[in-house]
Design a protein around this motif. Structure first.
Motif, PDB file in Angstrom:
ATOM      1  N   LYS A 285      29.304 -57.100  21.354  1.00  0.00           N
ATOM      2  CA  LYS A 285      29.223 -55.628  21.369  1.00  0.00           C
ATOM      3  C   LYS A 285      30.105 -55.033  20.278  1.00  0.00           C
ATOM      4  O   LYS A 285      29.702 -54.096  19.586  1.00  0.00           O
ATOM      5  CB  LYS A 285      29.615 -55.057  22.744  1.00  0.00           C
TER       6      LYS A 285
ATOM      7  N   SER B  64      18.339 -52.957  19.045  1.00  0.00           N
ATOM      8  CA  SER B  64      18.313 -53.919  17.957  1.00  0.00           C
ATOM      9  C   SER B  64      18.084 -53.110  16.680  1.00  0.00           C
ATOM     10  O   SER B  64      17.218 -52.243  16.650  1.00  0.00           O
ATOM     11  CB  SER B  64      17.168 -54.896  18.204  1.00  0.00           C
TER      12      SER B  64
ATOM     13  N   LYS C 231      14.895 -58.259  19.175  1.00  0.00           N
ATOM     14  CA  LYS C 231      15.544 -59.032  18.095  1.00  0.00           C
ATOM     15  C   LYS C 231      14.501 -59.592  17.121  1.00  0.00           C
ATOM     16  O   LYS C 231      14.670 -59.502  15.901  1.00  0.00           O
ATOM     17  CB  LYS C 231      16.349 -60.185  18.710  1.00  0.00           C
TER      18      LYS C 231
HETATM   19  C1  LIG Z   1      19.023 -55.316  21.563  1.00  0.00           C
HETATM   20  C2  LIG Z   1      20.335 -55.930  21.989  1.00  0.00           C
HETATM   21  C3  LIG Z   1      21.441 -55.032  21.411  1.00  0.00           C
HETATM   22  C4  LIG Z   1      22.858 -55.524  21.651  1.00  0.00           C
HETATM   23  O1  LIG Z   1      23.182 -56.053  22.743  1.00  0.00           O
HETATM   24  O2  LIG Z   1      23.643 -55.337  20.707  1.00  0.00           O
HETATM   25  C5  LIG Z   1      20.330 -56.046  23.493  1.00  0.00           C
HETATM   26  N1  LIG Z   1      20.324 -57.317  23.861  1.00  0.00           N
HETATM   27  C6  LIG Z   1      20.288 -58.153  22.783  1.00  0.00           C
HETATM   28  C7  LIG Z   1      20.058 -59.534  22.838  1.00  0.00           C
HETATM   29  C8  LIG Z   1      19.928 -60.340  24.026  1.00  0.00           C
HETATM   30  N2  LIG Z   1      20.410 -60.017  25.235  1.00  0.00           N
HETATM   31  C9  LIG Z   1      20.127 -61.052  26.115  1.00  0.00           C
HETATM   32  C10 LIG Z   1      19.486 -62.097  25.384  1.00  0.00           C
HETATM   33  C11 LIG Z   1      19.097 -63.454  25.962  1.00  0.00           C
HETATM   34  C12 LIG Z   1      17.616 -63.551  26.222  1.00  0.00           C
HETATM   35  C13 LIG Z   1      17.117 -62.642  27.343  1.00  0.00           C
HETATM   36  O3  LIG Z   1      17.677 -62.685  28.450  1.00  0.00           O
HETATM   37  O4  LIG Z   1      16.171 -61.882  27.074  1.00  0.00           O
HETATM   38  C14 LIG Z   1      19.320 -61.625  24.078  1.00  0.00           C
HETATM   39  C15 LIG Z   1      18.610 -62.288  22.912  1.00  0.00           C
HETATM   40  C16 LIG Z   1      19.470 -63.178  22.095  1.00  0.00           C
HETATM   41  O5  LIG Z   1      20.705 -63.086  22.159  1.00  0.00           O
HETATM   42  O6  LIG Z   1      18.888 -63.998  21.391  1.00  0.00           O
HETATM   43  C17 LIG Z   1      20.515 -61.082  27.533  1.00  0.00           C
HETATM   44  C18 LIG Z   1      20.257 -59.885  28.349  1.00  0.00           C
HETATM   45  N3  LIG Z   1      20.271 -58.573  27.913  1.00  0.00           N
HETATM   46  C19 LIG Z   1      20.043 -57.751  28.982  1.00  0.00           C
HETATM   47  C20 LIG Z   1      19.941 -58.556  30.150  1.00  0.00           C
HETATM   48  C21 LIG Z   1      19.805 -58.039  31.566  1.00  0.00           C
HETATM   49  C22 LIG Z   1      18.408 -57.776  31.985  1.00  0.00           C
HETATM   50  O7  LIG Z   1      17.471 -57.781  31.178  1.00  0.00           O
HETATM   51  O8  LIG Z   1      18.243 -57.550  33.199  1.00  0.00           O
HETATM   52  C23 LIG Z   1      20.043 -59.882  29.756  1.00  0.00           C
HETATM   53  C24 LIG Z   1      19.961 -61.135  30.622  1.00  0.00           C
HETATM   54  C25 LIG Z   1      21.404 -61.519  31.030  1.00  0.00           C
HETATM   55  C26 LIG Z   1      21.431 -62.647  32.013  1.00  0.00           C
HETATM   56  O9  LIG Z   1      20.451 -63.387  32.152  1.00  0.00           O
HETATM   57  O10 LIG Z   1      22.480 -62.753  32.677  1.00  0.00           O
HETATM   58  C27 LIG Z   1      19.996 -56.326  28.930  1.00  0.00           C
HETATM   59  C28 LIG Z   1      20.062 -55.499  27.833  1.00  0.00           C
HETATM   60  N4  LIG Z   1      20.172 -55.932  26.547  1.00  0.00           N
HETATM   61  C29 LIG Z   1      20.000 -54.888  25.701  1.00  0.00           C
HETATM   62  C30 LIG Z   1      20.221 -54.925  24.323  1.00  0.00           C
HETATM   63  C31 LIG Z   1      19.571 -53.668  26.443  1.00  0.00           C
HETATM   64  C32 LIG Z   1      18.052 -53.502  26.376  1.00  0.00           C
HETATM   65  C33 LIG Z   1      17.538 -53.267  24.950  1.00  0.00           C
HETATM   66  C34 LIG Z   1      16.075 -52.971  24.969  1.00  0.00           C
HETATM   67  O11 LIG Z   1      15.715 -51.872  25.428  1.00  0.00           O
HETATM   68  O12 LIG Z   1      15.281 -53.796  24.510  1.00  0.00           O
HETATM   69  C35 LIG Z   1      20.020 -53.999  27.867  1.00  0.00           C
HETATM   70  C36 LIG Z   1      19.087 -53.470  28.983  1.00  0.00           C
HETATM   71  C37 LIG Z   1      21.387 -53.349  28.189  1.00  0.00           C
HETATM   72  C38 LIG Z   1      22.416 -53.545  27.115  1.00  0.00           C
HETATM   73  O13 LIG Z   1      23.077 -54.618  27.132  1.00  0.00           O
HETATM   74  O14 LIG Z   1      22.588 -52.627  26.283  1.00  0.00           O
HETATM   75  C39 LIG Z   1      20.503 -57.414  21.536  1.00  0.00           C
HETATM   76  C40 LIG Z   1      19.611 -57.812  20.329  1.00  0.00           C
HETATM   77  C41 LIG Z   1      20.530 -58.085  19.153  1.00  0.00           C
HETATM   78  C42 LIG Z   1      19.802 -58.331  17.881  1.00  0.00           C
HETATM   79  O15 LIG Z   1      19.130 -57.447  17.367  1.00  0.00           O
HETATM   80  O16 LIG Z   1      19.965 -59.438  17.304  1.00  0.00           O
END
Ligand SMILES: C[C@@]1(CC(=O)O)C2=NC(=C\c3[nH]c(c(CCC(=O)O)c3CC(=O)O)Cc3[nH]c(c(CC(=O)O)c3CCC(=O)O)/C=C3\N/C(=C\2)[C@@H](CCC(=O)O)[C@]3(C)CC(=O)O)/[C@H]1CCC(=O)O
Ligand SMILES: NC(=O)c1ccc[n+]([C@@H]2O[C@H](COP(=O)([O-])OP(=O)(O)OC[C@H]3O[C@@H](n4cnc5c(N)ncnc54)[C@H](O)[C@@H]3O)[C@@H](O)[C@H]2O)c1
Length: 219
Positions: free
Chosen positions: A47, A138, A160
């Motif tokens: 973050k 993203s 992403k």
């Molecule tokens: C865009 C990005 C921005 C950032 O974080 O900077 C972002 N997540 C990113 C990546 C990513 N996050 C996760 C993975 C692993 C794969 C997967 O699980 O899918 C990957 C992919 C990877 O890392 O490869 C895990 C994950 N994330 C959330 C959950 C909970 C759930 O979905 O219930 C879980 C499961 C946790 C678990 O299982 O415990 C939730 C959220 N993540 C968000 C944002 C918000 C929604 C954005 C939207 O509206 O799309 C939201 C709702 C809240 C928030 O955190 O703001 C960033 C892209 C960075 C880039 O551009 O490179």
């Protein structure tokens, strides 16, 4: 990007507008706001990196009991980031404008959300959509151009991937065009409507379709 199988057609609402993601996007001036980030493990690092990549002069206070070395390293790159090693307390939000939490403690997350809301501060609890007032997006960036992508929390992985696709697809020259348009905009004289008309005529070559009625409203 190709669709995965069984991709449904998108639905439309009463107004004929597509239904779906109801989130309202904004672009924040984090150098003018004070962000309090709680938690400095791997997710806290992600973050902080996302904040500083977008807003290198963002004012951030990181509060955590344990801080991984990468967070210290990133913080030394910016004078506006400070780190406080302590247990989170409600009063840590006294000077905050916006709150991001990345802790490993669900009860603490609930407490941070309640503390933030009692002060009417917007809060993001990383990876906990139900506790968020806003999501991080993203980000695609070409100079002054910035595109934020949200999937309404449905698939951050797709956000992403789409970022990667757009980064490849958008030419770097787009920023040159932006700079040229900015200079031209400063030189145009006449009333507002004339300027909007001129700017729309000049840029009409950029789009293949017809100029729509919205092109002239100047918003
Ligand atoms: C865009 C990005 C921005 C950032 O974080 O900077 C972002 N997540 C990113 C990546 C990513 N996050 C996760 C993975 C692993 C794969 C997967 O699980 O899918 C990957 C992919 C990877 O890392 O490869 C895990 C994950 N994330 C959330 C959950 C909970 C759930 O979905 O219930 C879980 C499961 C946790 C678990 O299982 O415990 C939730 C959220 N993540 C968000 C944002 C918000 C929604 C954005 C939207 O509206 O799309 C939201 C709702 C809240 C928030 O955190 O703001 C960033 C892209 C960075 C880039 O551009 O490179
Ligand atoms: N690491 C991952 O890849 C990953 C992926 C998906 C979800 N998550 C979830 O995200 C959360 C954070 O993950 P992480 O890997 O960054 O965890 P982590 O354990 O590395 O870091 C947690 C941070 O919270 C801080 N913290 C805990 N209690 C505190 C308190 N009372 N006051 C101040 N700071 C306190 C810790 O000091 C630490 O800095 C976890 O809930 C984890 O399950 C992690």
């Amino acid at each position: 990007m190709t669709s995965l199988p069984e991709n449904n057609q998108s639905k439309t609402g009463k107004t004929g507008q597509p239904q779906g993601n109801p989130l309202f996007p904004v672009f924040l001036k984090l150098n003018q706001l004070h962000t309090v980030l709680i938690g400095a493990g791997n997710i806290g690092l992600e973050k902080l990196a996302a904040i500083l990549q977008n807003s290198p002069e963002a004012k951030v206070t990181v509060i955590a009991l344990t801080i991984i070395p990468e967070v210290y390293a990133l913080a030394t790159e910016s004078e506006a980031v400070s780190i406080v090693q302590k247990s989170f307390a409600d009063t840590d939000l006294d000077e905050a404008d916006i709150v991001v939490a990345a802790t490993n403690n669900p009860e603490l997350n609930d407490f941070i959300r309640a503390s933030a809301r009692s002060r009417r501060l917007l809060v993001n609890i990383a990876d906990k959509p139900d506790l968020c007032d806003f999501y991080l997006g993203s980000i695609v960036q070409k100079g002054d151009l910035k595109i934020a992508i949200s999937t309404n929390g449905k698939s951050p992985t797709i956000a992403k991937r789409l970022k990667e696709v757009l980064n490849e697809a958008l030419p770097d020259e787009l920023d040159t065009t932006l700079q040229q348009m900015s200079r031209l905009r400063d030189t145009l004289s006449g009333n507002f409507a004339d300027k909007v008309k001129a700017l729309n005529e000049i840029t009409s070559v950029l789009v293949s379709g017809q100029v729509t009625k919205n092109d002239n409203n100047g918003d």
